[in-house]
Design an enzyme around this catalytic site. Structure first.
Site, mmCIF file in Angstrom:
data_model
loop_
_atom_site.group_PDB
_atom_site.id
_atom_site.type_symbol
_atom_site.label_atom_id
_atom_site.label_comp_id
_atom_site.label_asym_id
_atom_site.label_seq_id
_atom_site.Cartn_x
_atom_site.Cartn_y
_atom_site.Cartn_z
ATOM 1 N N CYS A 54 0.802 -1.144 -0.023
ATOM 2 C CA CYS A 54 0.042 0.100 0.058
ATOM 3 C C CYS A 54 0.848 1.214 -0.041
ATOM 4 O O CYS A 54 1.531 1.479 -0.932
ATOM 5 C CB CYS A 54 -1.043 -0.115 1.197
ATOM 6 N N HIS A 55 0.915 2.006 1.108
ATOM 7 C CA HIS A 55 1.709 3.059 1.127
ATOM 8 C C HIS A 55 2.973 2.940 1.843
ATOM 9 O O HIS A 55 4.018 3.800 1.666
ATOM 10 C CB HIS A 55 1.040 4.349 1.891
ATOM 11 N N ALA A 56 3.232 1.738 2.059
ATOM 12 C CA ALA A 56 4.812 1.424 2.722
ATOM 13 C C ALA A 56 5.643 1.427 2.042
ATOM 14 O O ALA A 56 6.895 1.678 2.413
ATOM 15 C CB ALA A 56 4.561 -0.001 3.462
ATOM 16 N N TRP A 96 6.637 4.201 0.640
ATOM 17 C CA TRP A 96 7.404 5.390 0.963
ATOM 18 C C TRP A 96 8.712 5.147 1.923
ATOM 19 O O TRP A 96 9.700 5.815 1.734
ATOM 20 C CB TRP A 96 6.271 6.079 1.960
#
Length: 192
Positions: free
Chosen positions: A115-117, A119
């Site tokens: 997902c956003h991990a 980043w």
């Protein structure tokens, strides 16, 4: 090649993780691995659990097994990074979290982000020149970090596993298991 039944896996998260993106890998990996721990930074004000995000509201607490400051790559074979927006955004500002992620990467151990991990993989310069995927809203971030972004449920490149969203969790966990069983992954050492 190590067998998954002997593997020890660390999940790194803090408050605001996407509930299913921590719980599903934790539970599925606990069912097959020797050990699965959840680590979190002390900035939780000494709470014994971290709280997830689910259906646009706070979710359920998840017990923490290890404080981030006590986590070491020497005990674990792989690192899992759940998504959600708040969790990786908070962790990418934490020097100890980034140091631990870099250590897993530099030792050739599996690092998996959903997902956003990714980043966190951007912050550690881990995806430059690699194939990766992510939640679609950070696609441009991943591309700007030098990765070749693809719209696939799960992508593995030299032991770095990425997935898009909770709908990809089955494929994500299966790929983590496969990558662990492949053993150490040779890749360039990252600068601190």
């Amino acid at each position: 090649m190590p067998k998954i039944k002997n593997a020890k896996i660390l999940i790194l998260a803090t408050d605001g993780f996407e509930q299913s993106e921590l719980e599903v890998p934790r539970d599925k990996l606990k069912a097959v691995a020797q050990l699965v721990h959840v680590a979190a930074p002390k900035e939780r004000k000494k709470k014994e659990a971290i709280v997830g995000w689910q259906n646009r509201d706070w979710g359920k607490p998840v017990p923490v097994d290890v404080e981030l400051s006590e986590a070491s790559t020497s005990l674990y074979d792989a690192l899992v990074l759940p998504g959600g927006q708040m969790n990786p955004d908070t962790l990418r500002k934490n020097p100890d979290a980034l140091k631990l992620i870099r250590a897993f990467l530099n030792e050739g151990k599996v690092v998996a982000a959903i997902c956003h991990a990714p980043w966190l993989l951007i912050e550690t310069n881990a995806i430059r020149g690699r194939r990766a995927t992510s939640y679609d809203s950070i696609k441009t971030d991943v591309i700007n970090a030098g990765a070749h972004w693809v719209d696939e449920p799960v992508v593995a490149d030299q032991g770095i596993v990425t997935s898009r969203n909770p709908g990809d969790l089955e494929a994500f966990v299966a790929k983590i298991i496969k990558e662990i069983e492949e053993g150490k992954h040779e890749r360039a050492v990252l600068a601190a």
